[in-house]
Every structure is written in C-alpha cells, then in structure tokens.
Design an enzyme around this catalytic site. Sequence first.
Site, PDB file in Angstrom:
ATOM      1  NE  ARG A 223      -3.854  -2.214   0.206  1.00  0.00           N
ATOM      2  CZ  ARG A 223      -4.815  -2.426  -0.668  1.00  0.00           C
ATOM      3  NH1 ARG A 223      -4.974  -1.594  -1.682  1.00  0.00           N
ATOM      4  NH2 ARG A 223      -5.609  -3.479  -0.564  1.00  0.00           N
ATOM      5  CD  GLU A 323      -5.654   4.081  -8.000  1.00  0.00           C
ATOM      6  OE1 GLU A 323      -6.588   3.234  -8.112  1.00  0.00           O
ATOM      7  OE2 GLU A 323      -4.502   3.904  -8.446  1.00  0.00           O
TER       8      GLU A 323
END
Length: 330
Positions: A223, A323
Amino acid sequence: MAQASEHLQVQPGLLRAPRVTYRMAAPQTVLAEPGTLAAFGFGAGASDSDDPRWLRVALECFDAPAPVELWQVDAEVSRGCEGAVRWSAGGGWLFAAVELDEADFGGIEGASRQAYTELRRFVGARDESCVLRIWNYIADINHGQDDAERYKQFCNGRAAGLGDFFAHGFPAATAIGHHDRRRVLQIYLLASIDTGHAVENPRQVSAWHYPRQYGRTSPGFARAMLMPARDALAISGTAAVVGYASAHEGDLDAQLNETLTNLEALLATADMPAGFDTLSPLKTYVRHPVDAPRVRDILHQRLPGVPVLLLHGDVCRRELLVEIDGWRYA
C-alpha cells in the site's frame, strides 16, 4: 513491514529520498539541471526528448498547461538504454522505464510479461536492485469481462515476467488506465541500493490476499513504501476500498472522502505526520472528465496548498471513480 509502534526517525547514513516536485518548465531545462534523475510530461501536448530520463506519460492533465514532474537526487546522474529499458542512475538511485506496443506481443498479457521480464533482468543485474515503487499505465484497463478483463490479464503477465523477483516483498505501485488510441504499455520504477519498509493499511486487506473474484493472479503491491532513510513515504494508488471491497459505488464525494481516510490511515501506520503539506506532491486520477471540477474543489478544501496533479485516468476497478497516489516527506 513497518510497525506502527516505531517512532519515525530519519535514519542517518542511508540514502536521502529523491525530491519529487511539479514545475512549469521545458524538458531541456530540467534535464540540464544537476541531479535530475527523471522527468515526466503528461498528455499529447507534452514535449518530446530522446533523453532516457524523459517520459511522456499517456495521461491527459485537466489543467493546462500541465507541469513537469521532476525527480532529483544529490549526485551526478548517468543514463542510457539497454534493450527496451531506458534508465538513469545516481547516488544509489535508479530510474528505469519500458514502453511496449501491445500489438508486438499479442496483447496486454504478452506485453506485460515481456516488460516485466526485461525490467527484472535489468534491475537484477544492478547494484540498485531494491525496487521500491512502480507505476503502470495501461490502455483500456477495464475492457473485457471476468478473467478476460485487461487489468486481470496485465496482472497475469506481470506475475509471469517477474517470477520470484518480489518473493521477499512487493513494492508500492499504481496501475491506471490511459486513453491514448495506441495500446502502449508504460511501466517505470524507482529502485535503490537500500531496502525500504513496506506499509499496509489496517483498513484494507493486503492486495495479494484478494479473493478469486479479483482475478486468477492477485495484484502484487504494497500500500505504501517508506524510503530507506524513512524520510519519505511513497504512496500507492489509493481508492475507496475497505477490506477488499469497493465502497460507495456511484457516489463521487463519498469515494473521495473514503480515499482521503485511507491516505490518513497509511500515514498513521507509517508514523508519518498527519495530513499533507506544500512539499507533498499528489496525483489524482479521475475516471470521468465531468467529475474533475468537483474533485478539484474538494481537494482544495481538504488539502489546501498541496500540489495536486489532476489526470484523466481509469481506476483498475470500473466502479471506482477516483484514485490518489503520491509522496509524503517527513
């Protein structure tokens, strides 16, 4: 993985993270500056250069003219080409990029396999072999159904090309769809002589543990990645995913707010300061151009003064509308 209980301290003796900034400048200007490791233009209007450090990214910017993204290090930089790989290196850092026409490799899966095979071979032979961050830009990323979706085919090819290269841990990564009429796969990365510290989001299932519905080959990425000296966090593409499921389908505002919550969770897990500042460049990828003004307004309210590059790009899940990725410096 980075532990939330550790107090973030810049580690002396390790490499200072590259400085990532956005600037209104011509490529020849920034490429002539000392320490320029890489520079990126955006969209069809970006200038061309045969310097291996320059890449015209196939994503259009909603703001015109678009700035140049600039990576700089505190060292002399060398550069060159090896096969399909364009590269530059300096001070323990490596930039490498590959652009392949899918038509030459039978489609996206073959192009992805070839691109990652070439990057694995090239980076694996370098001193700067610790891959910390990767960007993937893919034409028509959501076309196709079920396992025939192009993003899932890309993931299959990537895994085949990499083999066990990331057996000890995945880098941070972004995968976004571009709208260039040519089906060109663009991949570039940042690697180092020192390892980083991968960071996961406690609000999300790690990507390599996604259930079968997200593809035969799970996406392989961390991540976020703390740079070796823990002086910067490179944040992967982050969207409105909670657990492993997409949240707030059809609701742009709610998705953007969920995305910002996920970003704050990453900062907290990495023991980085909360929030973003004027030295924290972000990219925001927006699926529908009509949504760009609303996204810009929300980000101006929530992230005042933060440099944000607003780009037309498709998120790897078709129900997701926005995003964000970028950098947070300590």
